[in-house]
Design an enzyme around this catalytic site. Structure first.
Site, PDB file in Angstrom:
ATOM      1  CG  HIS A 125      -8.060  85.985  49.874  1.00 38.51           C
ATOM      2  ND1 HIS A 125      -6.706  85.895  50.110  1.00 38.51           N
ATOM      3  CD2 HIS A 125      -8.229  85.742  48.545  1.00 38.51           C
ATOM      4  CE1 HIS A 125      -6.085  85.603  48.982  1.00 38.51           C
ATOM      5  NE2 HIS A 125      -6.991  85.496  48.017  1.00 38.51           N
ATOM      6  CG  ASP A 138      -3.812  85.903  46.215  1.00 36.96           C
ATOM      7  OD1 ASP A 138      -4.107  87.097  46.079  1.00 36.96           O
ATOM      8  OD2 ASP A 138      -4.632  84.981  46.154  1.00 36.96           O
ATOM      9  CG  HIS A 197      -8.715  81.802  45.925  1.00 34.75           C
ATOM     10  ND1 HIS A 197      -7.485  81.262  45.636  1.00 34.75           N
ATOM     11  CD2 HIS A 197      -8.501  83.145  46.027  1.00 34.75           C
ATOM     12  CE1 HIS A 197      -6.577  82.217  45.567  1.00 34.75           C
ATOM     13  NE2 HIS A 197      -7.175  83.373  45.790  1.00 34.75           N
ATOM     14  CD  GLU A 198     -11.531  85.761  45.552  1.00 35.56           C
ATOM     15  OE1 GLU A 198     -11.167  86.573  46.431  1.00 35.56           O
ATOM     16  OE2 GLU A 198     -10.881  85.551  44.508  1.00 35.56           O
TER      17      GLU A 198
END
Length: 290
Positions: free
Chosen positions: A99, A172, A95-96
């Site tokens: 980004h 988000d 996920h990170e």
């Protein structure tokens, strides 16, 4: 108003006069890293930097202590006692990285300073910190679309790698939807609806916002058009992030593996990992069932 760069330097000097600073500390650098901070945030930053220096037994506050303070203010306290299982850690890592990878592939995006999968604050299981290189007072439609794509990058990475969606992207989604709704209803950026603002802020007699009871000054048909336009913008941001991550899938997987090992990646690590990133498309039209 939030102080500009010059104002932040002056505020920092006032609060830092009460503490001992290392010679390396340059208020120009600290001010550049704190775009959007209020005066209270800056006062808190000096206190957090002093605490960080004390914890490590330092005789003076260094620039790294200010960096620690900035992270604590932006992301909250580290929660190393919040233990995630192996599956959750993998999801958070992808996920990170999602980004950061989308940000790296879009020209003009704010550079990513740090990624971590160490939980912080009340609910953050990981975090990605982007830092603007300058104060901004105006943003174009393209820049707002870029921000939405970066925000959707985490959720999209989960979808690309695991084929599922999780609850980890709640914040988000809220932020991306808020940007899209402002673009449509406040800034008049949806040309099909015309150069009209549908979201003028109404205030009560006492000057406080009346959001819970705001009267809508447009029809049901227009409301539906606004909702459709918002969905189309968010869907386009997701599709754009997906195109970027699919084109850079190997980098996504390899970077996530390194993040799982190190738990934290900083600017140098990210520059190395993303050296071969394929630039993303300027825009992707996504189907929207409105």
């Amino acid at each position: 108003d939030r102080p500009d760069r010059t104002g932040r330097i002056q505020i920092l000097k006032v609060h830092a006069s009460k503490v001992k600073l290392a010679e390396e500390v340059d208020f120009e650098q600290v001010a550049a890293l704190t775009a959007g901070f209020t005066g209270a945030d800056l006062a808190n930053l000096v206190n957090e930097a002093a605490l960080a220096a004390t914890r490590r037994g330092g005789e003076s506050i260094t620039l790294s202590d200010f960096n620690v303070g900035i992270e604590r203010i932006i992301a909250g306290l580290e929660r190393k006692n919040r233990v995630l299982n192996a599956r959750e850690r993998e999801i958070v890592a992808h996920h990170e990285i999602g980004h950061a990878l989308v940000a790296a592939a879009i020209a003009g995006s704010d550079p990513v300073h740090k990624i971590s999968i160490i939980p912080r604050g009340i609910g953050a299981l990981g975090y990605t910190i982007q830092r603007p290189t300058e104060d901004r007072f105006l943003m174009t439609r393209e820049e707002l679309e870029n921000k939405m794509a970066v925000l959707m990058g985490g959720r999209c990475a989960e979808h690309v790698i695991y084929g599922h969606l999780s609850t980890g992207a709640a914040d988000d989604l809220a932020r991306a939807t808020d940007i899209a709704r402002n673009m449509v209803a406040r800034y008049g950026m949806e040309l099909d609806l015309g150069h009209v603002s549908f979201d003028g802020e109404q205030r009560s007699m006492l000057g406080t916002p009346t959001d819970p009871f705001r009267q809508r000054n447009y029809s049901e048909d227009t409301a539906r058009e606004i909702d459709c336009a918002v969905r189309k913008l968010v869907a386009g941001a997701f599709a754009r992030a997906e195109a970027i991550l699919q084109a850079n899938r190997e980098i996504l997987v390899g970077s996530a593996a390194e993040l799982l090992t190190k738990e934290t990646l900083e600017t140098g690590d990210l520059t190395r990992l993303f050296a071969g990133v394929t630039p993303g498309p300027a825009k992707v039209e996504a189907p929207c069932s409105c």
